[in-house]
Each structure stands twice: as structure tokens, then as C-alpha cells.
Design an enzyme around this catalytic site. Structure first.
Site, PDB file in Angstrom:
ATOM      1  N   TYR A   1      14.968  31.697   1.721  1.00  0.00           N
ATOM      2  CA  TYR A   1      13.777  32.515   2.367  1.00  0.00           C
ATOM      3  C   TYR A   1      13.815  33.002   3.619  1.00  0.00           C
ATOM      4  O   TYR A   1      14.281  32.298   4.683  1.00  0.00           O
ATOM      5  CB  TYR A   1      12.407  31.794   1.886  1.00  0.00           C
ATOM      6  CG  TYR A   1      11.951  31.678   0.685  1.00  0.00           C
ATOM      7  CD1 TYR A   1      11.857  32.773  -0.191  1.00  0.00           C
ATOM      8  CD2 TYR A   1      11.857  30.389   0.007  1.00  0.00           C
ATOM      9  CE1 TYR A   1      11.276  32.673  -1.440  1.00  0.00           C
ATOM     10  CE2 TYR A   1      11.377  30.426  -1.086  1.00  0.00           C
ATOM     11  CZ  TYR A   1      11.235  31.444  -2.061  1.00  0.00           C
ATOM     12  OH  TYR A   1      10.720  31.283  -3.211  1.00  0.00           O
TER      13      TYR A   1
ATOM     14  N   LYS B   1       0.848  -1.178   0.070  1.00  0.00           N
ATOM     15  CA  LYS B   1      -0.095   0.063   0.070  1.00  0.00           C
ATOM     16  C   LYS B   1       0.914   1.167  -0.078  1.00  0.00           C
ATOM     17  O   LYS B   1       2.162   1.154   0.353  1.00  0.00           O
ATOM     18  CB  LYS B   1      -0.832  -0.151   1.129  1.00  0.00           C
ATOM     19  CG  LYS B   1      -0.194   0.054   2.364  1.00  0.00           C
ATOM     20  CD  LYS B   1      -1.064   0.157   3.573  1.00  0.00           C
ATOM     21  CE  LYS B   1      -0.472   0.019   5.166  1.00  0.00           C
ATOM     22  NZ  LYS B   1      -1.407  -0.145   6.103  1.00  0.00           N
TER      23      LYS B   1
END
Length: 821
Positions: free
Chosen positions: A716, A492
Site C-alpha cells: 500500500y 491477566k
């Protein structure tokens, strides 16, 4: 070198049924690899997980007429012209046949064993000795109880030297391999931790490996390794020893000096009184040690030191990878250009033929001349043409004068060129569309240029997946199971980030009993890609019932509401006896029927015929922590009572399973009928948080390097303030690729050329910055985000999370590259 069926029957001591004359050239143990049925002898091997006898009807239909079996088919009349050689143990018969075959050859045979480096030493010996001799060697890593006899069977009249690997995983296995290889020259590379779980100590493992060398003429090993030297002494060999040493000047091969520089390593040595040196284009310690083993063999075989030095200088790295890459124009590339002999061509074509995901695409082979085969061109390329035709290749592009001269033997779309440059200049590669392209070339033809031309380069960041490591992890846990215990493998969340199809295909090839995914769409995608294994849906949605019926996906059922809706949908679709998996809540309190609801559940199931329980299971809450052991034991007791009550309500067998990865290792008494393997499959031991065999490596490249002065900021929000003059590299990976923002501002590091490079400033969406001050690197160099040297568990510790989150966070935009080593 053909053998008659009568000769083989006599060698293996078989009772024969059938009297059809047959000459055998090919031995087969895996029905999926059938190539030349008329000349094939199939050994129906029984393993813990599979029984080769069940493939006999299909093989007979496909033209195979010769079988080695332990059990005859019930109705022999269904096989009127077949030969069955009945023996007690087909594997032992296969090994006996290979051992007898080996006895026909009075040539030097090199046997290589050890924990690491076997394949590299084998391939480097081939590069060093192949120009002077016709060499038969193990293809890839064929070093197991099955792989060794298949390798030795390849020896033929042209063979002048054999080089074979021998790998073992438990005591007693080398006794079977020794008479098959019968080495005259033995090499013990080293002793490490691989497969240590099946040995009481590393000394026991060393002594077991040394059994291969009982009758050798010479044994080669690292004389500075005290444990190996001690074990060799205890073995009381009569053989000559070449124990090379960097410390003991009395050793026959003394290593005087090792000097590394940026481009390679120079090694000075003394052997039998003369002083020589050589250089290799590698600087890592493993390559140096591997080259010393090769040096000892070459000296023993009296290769002139000058020749050794010339060939050592040009040693090629052993890219033991069969890589699958995305190509341009909808193509899929299978890159296997690290060698080009007939045996490896067979393996590569078999790999291409098995890629069910690529059905509908044309199969194209780009193949160079096969060098130093020891056969005439006429015979060799007749065999190559037969192999190409039998594997369903649609188009061949041949490169080299010899294969071009044999072009008439290929009855398919074909294009031939004398050189790689001529092929590239022709423009024919630009016309490849929606094809599976196998690139198979000898190193002299520089097929890397072809791969670079065809590969789709859309992103500098990739996730490499080692499929062999996946199989090693699978077998690590399989070895802890009873032979009859079945296994569910979790794929999964795109196989925990590794990519569901390739992982599922590999597991299907390993014949796991079940795959499990989260939702029906995941299962449907696997079916569309050609996966035929049984698939459990762990989180079924009411809106996806139709998908489950259409693709035969077996849902978990955890509540009466879900059961009622599923029954209604099945009855509406005309479905009956659809398998389901009953979930019981034994203490997690997430999903599941309560134990006291079992009687009502049985009643509900008996009042319909749309669905039928295939298994019953539960989830352990804390099997990976000792502090929860008493609760775990209570869960197991509760599950045993509830599952027994459910079973008693039905005549058919209902499989029971509760163990997850940690449970497999820590609660062997709770295996019941089946277990579920999750994170352990992907290399993480959830109890110790250690890496078993790493399967995933996330890597990228340096885009640009700037010199930035102290007190400047990077990134940033000016979060990355530099405390010194620094070299700052930008790499193309960010939080959109799955790199957690919390690693920024020095909270984590990556590896650049093996050295730690901290993250500087905030991590951006697509790019981040790292400090490479003091690291010898340049633009374009590789950067490891996690992998062998920087485990995913380390990142999880930095982030105070679990490895599951790191693995599943890798974005789908990161290209996956799969390889087998």
C-alpha cells in the site's frame, strides 16, 4: 517386577504401622496420577511448596493402602487396612529403593548428563539400539531427583539395556542420582548456561555432572571441548575414554570430515584403525554432535558400522512435544506420536485425564501397536487395557495386527484396523465429534497423516507455547525465595498473550499459591474451565461483585468507596468473611489507600463482617532500574510501616507482598510473606531485558514468492521501493494479528530458515511482505516472527516499547499451540 511391602520396608529402613499383605508394582509421588491403587506405593514427599501427606486421606478413599511417610496420620484408626512405612525423608527412601532395584540388573546401563541434548541422545540411542535389545529408558525428560528413581523403577526382567538421563540444578544433587542409575556407559553431552545461577562456575557444574561416571566402564564426550577435557582429567577416572575429536588425530574416534548438503550431513570417521562413514537427515550442528555421541556408544557396544550407517540414515527427529491442537468438529487433539512405549502411554493418558477444560467431552485414544516392548503380546496388551480402563478412556481406535489381535481385552467402545491406511479409508475419523483425541503411535505407523486429517487448519499463523519453559521460569524465581514465601502468578491479559487456561492449569499443577487476573470475567472463565486455585482480581468493577461471590474470586480493594460498595453487595448476598486484598499507595500514585488512612480503614473493617483482609500489598515503581533504588527502598520502608499497622489491627495473619518480578531478584530482603511474578514467568528479565527461557514463538508460513525488479514498489501507498531485483514473499500475518505496523519498510525483520528477511513496504491488516533475496526458501516454508533466535526483546527495542506490549498484542485469532518437551 513386584516387591512385597515387607521387602520395601526393609530396604528403606522404615518403621511399619499396619500389617496388611501387599505386592507393589507402581510407585506414586503425584496423587493426580493415580492409576492402579491396589498395587501402588505412595511416597508423601515434602517440598518447599507442598506436602504429600495432605493427600493421604483422598488417596485412601480412592483405594491406595500403602504409604511412605515422615509423619504418621493423627488418627491411624481412620486407615484400618493401610500400611504406613515411616522414614525420616521419603525422597531419600524413594531414591534408596530405586538404587536397590537397580542392583538387581547386570545389564549395560547408559547414563546421560549435560546441559543440552540429553533427551535427543537418549531417544536416538533407542532408535539405534532398540531393534537388537529390549530397552528401558527415561520417559520424556524424567531426569530430576524424583524423575530418575521413577524411571529406574521401570526396569524389569525383560530389560537388556537401560538408558537414563540425569539432570541437576545445584551442587550435591548428582551424588544422590549416581547410585540410582549406576551407569556402565557415561555420556556428557555438553556444558552450557542452564541452571548456572546455582553454581559458582561452569567448571564447578561440569565437575558435579561428572560425578555420575565415577564407576563407569567407559566415558564418552567431546574431546575438543577444553573445559570438559580438563574436568575429566581432574576427575582421575579409571574408565576407558572415548573422547571423539575433529582436531586430534590421536583420539580413538577421529572425525575426519563433515559434509552438509540440502537434505542431510555425511560424516566420515576413523575408529580403531578402520575408516567408515554415515549420514544423518539433519544439518544443524547440535544434531551432528548428538549423533557423534550415539556413534561412540554404538561402536563401543560393537554394533556393526554398516548397521550403524543404515540406522543413522533413518534417524527420526525427536519431537519432544505433547501438543494440544484444535481439531475439527469441536475436537481437541493431543498429539504424542513421537514414541509408543507403555511408560509414555501412561504419561500421555494422565495428561489427557487432567485436562479439566475438556470435561464433558468423550475421551478417545488412537493407539498403534507398541513395538519392541520385550513382552509377549498377551501380557503387554492386558496391561495396556488395564491402563486404558483406569484412565477413563471412552473409546479406543487401535491400529496394527498385534493390538487388533488383543481387541477382546478392551471393554469399551472400540474399533481396530491392521494399518493406518485402512483406518483412514474406513471414514471413522470423520465421525469424531466433541471429543478429546489422544493420538499415540509408533513412527512406523505414520500417524502424522491422522493428525493432519483431524487438525483444524484455519490460519497459517500460530503462537507456540512451551509449557516446560514456563515451569523453568517459575522455578528460576522460586529458587530465589525463602521456602516459606508464597507466590502470586500473573495470568491477566490472557496470560500476557499466551492463553490463560493452559498457563493457569500448568501453574496450578505446579501448586502456586495464587493466580491474578485483571477483571472478574477473566477469573470466571478460569473457574468455568476447571481452575480451582485462589484467584485475585486486580481491577475489580462494582458491576462484577456478584460474579466474584459466585466464583470465589478475591478482589483487590484500594479505596473507601470501593470497600463500601463491596460490603453492601456482600451483605445483600448474605456473604460473610469474603477475602479481600488491601492495596496501599506507597509512591506510584495510581490506586491505593494512603498510609495515613490505615487507622480509619481498620475501623471500617472492624465495623462489618462481610469481608476480611487476606493480604495487604503495594506496587514498586522502579525496581527494575538502579537509578530508582533509593526511591524503591523508601517505598519498601513505607509499606513495612503501613502493613505492620494494618496487621496490628487484626488477630488473624494478613499476608504482605510488594515485590514484583524485578523485586524478587533485586530486593530479597523485601519478600515479606508473598511475591508477585509477572513478566519473568513469561521469560523476560525486566532488569537486564534478557530472555530467561523463551516460552512463546510466533510463526507463520510463506504464501507466495514473486520476483520483483528494481525500482518497483511493494504494498500500500507505494512505500516499499526496491533498490535491486528482489524476491518478495507474502506471509499471512498483519497488524490485525498483532504485527506492529512500525516494523514495516525495513524497520524490522523476521527469520526465514534462520536468515534475516526484512519487512518490505507497509504491513497490511492480514498480510505483509518480506525480502527473501538470497535466502534458500520456497512457498510453505516456516517464518519466525519472534522466538528463540529472534527474542521478543529485540522487537521491543526496534519499536521503542516494552516486551509486555509485544506479547499482549498477539491477536486472539492467532491459534495457540501448547506443548511439553
Amino acid at each position: 517386577m513386584s516387591s512385597t511391602i515387607e521387602e520395601i520396608g526393609s530396604i528403606i529402613g522404615a518403621q511399619r504401622s499396619g500389617n496388611t499383605p501387599a505386592a507393589i508394582d507402581w510407585i506414586l509421588t503425584d496423587s493426580r496420577s493415580l492409576c492402579f491403587p491396589e498395587e501402588t506405593l505412595f511416597f508423601a514427599l515434602k517440598t518447599k511448596r507442598n506436602d504429600g501427606h495432605k493427600y493421604i486421606p483422598d488417596l485412601y478413599t480412592r483405594g491406595v493402602r500403602n504409604f511412605v511417610v515422615s509423619d504418621l496420620p493423627e488418627n491411624l484408626a481412620d486407615y484400618p487396612d493401610a500400611n504406613f512405612l515411616q522414614v525420616a525423608q521419603p525422597l531419600k527412601a524413594l531414591q534408596r529403593l530405586a538404587a536397590k532395584h537397580r542392583e538387581q540388573f547386570q545389564v549395560p546401563v547408559i547414563g546421560i548428563t549435560g546441559s543440552n541434548g540429553k533427551t535427543v541422545v537418549k531417544e536416538w540411542l533407542y532408535q539405534l539400539l532398540g531393534p537388537d535389545r529390549v530397552v528401558t529408558r527415561s520417559p520424556r525428560s524424567y531426569n530430576s531427583q524424583i524423575g530418575v528413581p521413577l524411571s529406574v523403577w521401570m526396569m524389569n526382567e525383560q530389560t537388556e539395556l537401560g538408558i537414563f538421563e540425569a539432570g541437576i540444578s545445584e551442587m550435591g544433587e548428582m551424588e544422590a542420582l549416581k547410585p540410582i542409575i549406576q551407569p556402565t556407559i557415561g555420556i556428557l553431552t555438553n556444558i552450557g548456561g542452564a541452571h548456572q545461577e546455582n553454581f559458582a562456575s561452569t567448571q564447578d557444574k561440569c565437575m558435579e555432572k561428572l560425578q555420575l561416571f565415577k564407576d563407569c566402564d567407559v566415558i564418552i564426550y567431546n574431546g575438543d571441548n577444553e573445559q570438559i577435557s580438563s574436568c575429566v582429567s581432574k576427575s582421575l577416572f579409571t574408565a576407558r575414554e572415548i573422547a571423539w575429536s575433529m582436531k586430534d588425530t590421536e583420539r580413538p574416534l577421529f572425525i575426519e570430515h563433515i559434509q552438509k548438503d540440502e537434505t542431510g550431513t555425511t560424516i566420515k570417521y576413523r575408529y580403531l584403525g578402520f575408516f567408515k562413514e554415515y549420514r544423518i537427515p539433519f544439518i544443524d550442528d547440535a544434531s551432528i554432535e548428538n549423533s557423534l555421541h550415539c556413534l561412540a556408544v554404538a561402536l563401543y557396544l560393537m554394533v556393526p558400522p554398516e548397521t550403524i550407517a543404515e540406522r543413522m540414515l533413518h534417524l527420526e527427529p525427536v519431537a519432544m512435544r505433547l501438543e494440544v491442537k484444535e481439531g475439527k468438529n469441536g475436537c481437541v487433539l493431543i498429539n504424542d506420536s513421537y514414541n509408543s512405549d507403555f511408560a509414555s502411554l501412561d504419561i500421555a493418558l494422565d495428561f489427557m485425564a487432567r485436562r479439566t477444560e475438556d470435561k464433558g467431552r468423550k475421551r478417545t485414544l488412537i493407539l498403534s501397536d507398541i513395538l519392541e516392548s520385550g513382552q509377549t503380546g498377551s501380557l503387554l496388551y492386558r496391561q495396556v487395557a488395564d491402563l486404558v480402563h483406569s484412565r477413563g478412556v471412552d473409546k479406543i481406535i487401535g491400529v496394527g495386527p498385534e493390538i487388533s489381535a488383543a481387541s477382546s481385552r478392551f471393554e469399551l467402545e472400540k474399533h481396530f484396523f491392521r494399518t493406518t491406511a485402512e483406518l483412514i479409508d474406513s471414514g471413522i475419523l470423520n465421525g469424531l465429534r466433541n471429543e478429546v483425541v489422544l493420538i499415540k503411535g509408533a513412527r512406523a505407523f505414520y500417524f502424522d497423516a491422522i493428525t493432519d486429517l483431524l487438525e483444524l487448519k484455519v490460519h497459517e499463523t500460530i503462537l507456540e507455547i512451551n509449557l516446560n519453559a514456563l515451569v523453568d521460569n517459575l522455578n528460576y524465581y522460586r529458587n530465589r525465595l525463602k521456602p516459606e514465601t508464597k507466590m502470586v502468578c500473573m495470568v491477566k491479559a490472557s496470560a500476557y498473550g499466551a492463553g490463560s487456561f493452559e498457563i493457569a492449569k500448568t501453574l496450578e499443577d505446579q501448586r502456586v499459591d495464587y493466580l491474578a487476573v485483571a477483571v472478574a470475567d477473566e477469573g470466571a472463565d478460569l473457574r468455568k474451565a476447571g481452575i480451582n486455585s485462589s484467584i485475585i482480581i486486580m481491577n475489580p468493577e462494582v458491576t462484577a461483585f456478584r460474579t466474584m461471590f459466585d466464583y470465589k474470586l478475591e478482589p483487590e480493594v484500594y479505596s473507601f468507596h470501593l470497600l463500601d460498595e463491596l460490603i453492601k453487595a456482600a451483605e445483600h448476598e448474605g456473604v460473610s468473611n469474603f477475602p479481600i486484598h488491601i492495596k496501599i499507595d506507597t509512591g506510584m500514585h495510581r490506586l491505593g489507600f494512603l498510609p495515613e488512612e490505615i487507622p480509619h480503614l481498620i475501623d471500617c473493617l472492624h465495623r462489618q463482617s462481610a469481608v476480611i483482609p487476606r493480604s495487604v500489598f503495594s506496587h514498586l515503581v522502579g525496581s527494575d532500574a538502579e537509578r530508582f533504588d533509593s526511591f524503591t527502598r523508601k517505598q519498601i520502608e513505607t509499606f513495612e510501616q503501613a502493613s505492620t499497622a494494618l496487621q496490628e489491627g487484626f488477630k488473624h495473619k494478613i499476608l504482605r507482598h510488594i515485590c514484583n518480578t524485578a523485586g524478587i531478584e533485586r530486593y530479597p530482603g523485601a519478600q515479606f510473606d508473598m511475591v508477585r511474578l509477572g513478566i519473568g514467568l513469561y521469560g523476560i528479565d525486566p532488569f537486564t531485558n534478557k530472555v530467561l527461557h523463551n516460552i512463546s514463538t510466533l510463526k507463520t508460513t510463506i504464501l507466495q514468492i514473486h520476483d520483483v525488479p528494481a525500482d518497483e514498489t511493494v504494498g500500500y501507498s507505494r512505500k516499499g521501493t526496491l533498490q535491486r531485483d528482489s524476491r518478495i514473499a507474502a506471509i499471512p500475518i498483519g497488524y490485525a494479528d498483532g504485527l506492529n505496523r512500525h516494523l514495516g519498510n525495513g524497520h524490522g525483520y523476521c527469520l526465514v530458515n534462520g536468515q534475516k528477511a526484512p519487512y518490505v513496504g507497509n504491513i497490511c491488516m492480514d498480510v505483509c511482505m518480506i525480502d527473501v533475496t538470497g535466502i534458500d526458501c520456497k512457498e510453505g516454508d516456516k517464518v519466525i516472527i519472534f522466538g528463540d533466535a529472534l527474542p521478543v526483546t529485540t522487537l521491543a527495542e526496534w519499536l521503542d516499547t516494552i516486551p509486555y506490549e509485544i506479547l499482549t498484542s498477539v491477536s486472539n485469532r492467532v491459534k495457540r499451540v501448547y506443548y511439553q518437551d
